[in-house]
Design a protein around this motif. Structure first.
Motif, short mmCIF file in Angstrom:
data_model
loop_
_atom_site.label_atom_id
_atom_site.label_comp_id
_atom_site.label_asym_id
_atom_site.label_seq_id
_atom_site.Cartn_x
_atom_site.Cartn_y
_atom_site.Cartn_z
N SER A 173 0.85 -1.20 0.00
CA SER A 173 0.00 0.00 0.00
C SER A 173 0.88 1.24 0.00
O SER A 173 2.01 1.23 0.52
CB SER A 173 -0.94 0.03 1.21
N VAL A 174 0.36 2.32 -0.60
CA VAL A 174 1.02 3.63 -0.62
C VAL A 174 -0.05 4.65 -0.26
O VAL A 174 -1.04 4.80 -0.99
CB VAL A 174 1.63 3.95 -2.01
N ALA A 182 -0.57 15.59 -4.79
CA ALA A 182 0.45 14.53 -4.85
C ALA A 182 -0.20 13.18 -4.57
O ALA A 182 -0.10 12.65 -3.47
CB ALA A 182 1.56 14.83 -3.86
N THR A 183 -0.85 12.64 -5.55
CA THR A 183 -1.59 11.39 -5.40
C THR A 183 -0.76 10.20 -5.90
O THR A 183 0.26 10.36 -6.56
CB THR A 183 -2.90 11.46 -6.17
N TYR A 184 -1.23 9.00 -5.57
CA TYR A 184 -0.62 7.75 -6.04
C TYR A 184 -1.68 6.93 -6.74
O TYR A 184 -2.80 6.77 -6.25
CB TYR A 184 -0.05 6.96 -4.86
N SER A 185 -1.33 6.41 -7.92
CA SER A 185 -2.25 5.56 -8.68
C SER A 185 -1.80 4.12 -8.54
O SER A 185 -0.70 3.75 -8.98
CB SER A 185 -2.26 5.97 -10.16
N SER A 186 -2.63 3.29 -7.91
CA SER A 186 -2.28 1.89 -7.73
C SER A 186 -2.30 1.12 -9.04
O SER A 186 -1.65 0.08 -9.18
CB SER A 186 -3.24 1.24 -6.73
N SER A 187 -3.04 1.62 -10.05
CA SER A 187 -3.12 0.92 -11.33
C SER A 187 -1.90 1.16 -12.20
O SER A 187 -1.51 0.30 -12.99
CB SER A 187 -4.38 1.35 -12.08
N THR A 188 -1.27 2.33 -12.06
CA THR A 188 -0.09 2.65 -12.87
C THR A 188 1.19 2.70 -12.06
O THR A 188 2.28 2.64 -12.62
CB THR A 188 -0.28 4.00 -13.58
#
Length: 430
Positions: A251-252, A262-268
């Motif tokens: 997880s991030v 400043a988001t994180y995309s778990s798909s990319t």
């Protein structure tokens, strides 16, 4: 009178064959001229009608028509100059005259040619030794060519390549592969990665990986040197310790100190960061991905770091591809598209008006022009390091020369014979 018409027919034959001789002479003289399109002379009979069955015939003679066979294509000849350009197939290069560039009261004349040896002048303008200036569509700073009208010259401008031209490529994407120690990590671990700003300046992303009390948990803090060390992203990283996916991200999660953007995309597997010059996408890996951030063994080491962009570089060369794109290469390895050369086409190429230096202009016979992307529609491709040879076949022209000489002599003999017959007629009166 029949005998007078014979004399007129002989004179017409002399004129027609003299015209054909002129085109043959022109073709032979230009047998080594790059891009020359041979001229052709065709004969047509001229008939003066008489009364049927009268037993009297009046000679009308012959008329000559000349045309330029623009559609014929010469062989491509390779050269060592990148800006020697030829068209392989249908279509022509848009050019204008050097003197017209100083014209501020009207549009530049639309001219076209199938080949040219272009070199930069003192102002960086690509032109031939005879003063023909190459025209093209300018590309934007990112290398994309905007949409321009295809039936006017309004979007075309002289191609300018400055030898002292410099350019920089800002960093917009980065792949970060780092291994964090799985045991005995008690101190923050720093890492600095260089990136390039919009002005070609060297900046850095200063990262700190801090181990947390929870097992297999780290805090990743990212600061931008161009923003005086301001935090542009902070994330809680949790790693998997299972047998199947051990050491990979599980997880991030952005922390409260992280900007909302400043988001994180778990798909990319991409962190959406905003540096001083704009957005920057940092790939740290998807959940369960072994190619991004990992927590394996007891060593801290960057395993893979790569990015786009480059510092400011000096122009080293230009190349023209089959689609007419002019690409500049800089000494830093950065390449950028700077112009697109379209191809001009008309419905009837043989109807174009022929001008000096193997150039042509549209006429009512040729129809209106249209600007195509090279390789689209009916047009061919553009070849750099090449020139188009002359379409003159010297052997064929010499054969036509012999035939023309014989025909001219025969018509001269007709005039001589008519003259003798008229003399005999005059002697009858004596």
């Amino acid at each position: 009178m029949t005998i007078s018409s014979s004399l007129n027919a002989g004179v017409a034959g002399l004129n027609a064959n003299a015209t054909r001789l002129a085109t043959i002479s022109d073709n032979i003289a230009n047998s080594n001229t790059y891009g020359y399109k041979r001229a052709s002379t065709e004969f047509e009979s001229f008939v003066i009608g008489g009364n049927a069955g009268s037993g009297v015939y009046s000679a009308g003679g012959v008329r000559a028509f000349t045309s330029r066979l623009v559609e014929e294509q010469g062989a491509l000849i390779s050269t060592s100059n990148a800006t020697d350009i030829a068209v392989s197939g249908r279509g022509m290069l848009p050019v204008t005259t050097e003197v017209s560039l100083e014209n501020t009261t009207g549009d530049q004349p639309m001219m076209m040619t199938t080949t040219g040896s272009f070199h930069t002048d003192a102002n960086g303008i690509l032109k031939t030794d005879s003063g023909l200036v190459l025209l093209g569509w300018p590309a934007d700073a990112d290398g994309t060519v905007p949409t321009f009208p295809r039936d006017t010259m309004s979007g075309l401008e002289p191609v300018v390549i400055n030898a002292n031209q410099t350019a920089g490529d800002p960093t917009t994407q980065m792949n970060l592969g780092v291994n964090l120690p799985a045991e005995d990590a008690t101190e923050p671990l720093p890492l600095s990665v260089e990136y390039f700003g919009n002005l070609g300046t060297s900046e850095s992303l200063d990262m700190v990986f801090t181990p947390e009390a929870a097992p297999n948990t780290w805090t990743m803090t990212i600061r931008d040197s161009a923003l005086s060390g301001q935090i542009i992203g902070e994330y809680t990283l949790e790693f998997d310790d299972s047998r199947g996916s051990g050491g990979t991200l599980s997880s991030v999660t952005p922390t409260v100190n992280s900007p909302a953007s400043a988001t994180y995309s778990s798909s990319t597997g991409v962190l959406a960061l905003t540096v001083a010059g704009g957005s920057l996408d940092m790939t740290i890996g998807r959940i369960g991905d072994t190619n991004g951030l990992t927590q394996l063994s007891d060593s801290f080491a960057p395993t893979q770091i790569n990015k786009d962009g480059s510092p400011v570089g000096n122009l080293t060369s230009v190349d023209i591809d089959d689609n007419g794109y002019i690409t500049a290469t800089y000494d830093t390895g950065f390449t950028r598209r700077i112009y697109q050369i379209p191809l001009v086409d008309v419905p009837n190429q043989n109807g174009l008006i022929s001008l000096n230096n193997q150039t042509y202009q549209v006429s009512p016979s040729s129809g209106s022009f249209f600007l195509w992307d090279a390789g689209d529609g009916p047009t061919g491709s553009i070849a750099g390091y090449a020139r188009e040879g002359s379409t003159t076949d010297v052997a064929g022209e010499l054969t036509d020369l012999i035939q023309t000489q014989r025909a001219y002599s025969s018509n001269a003999k007709v005039i001589q014979t008519v003259d003798e017959m008229l003399q005999e007629t005059t002697n009858i009166k004596r």
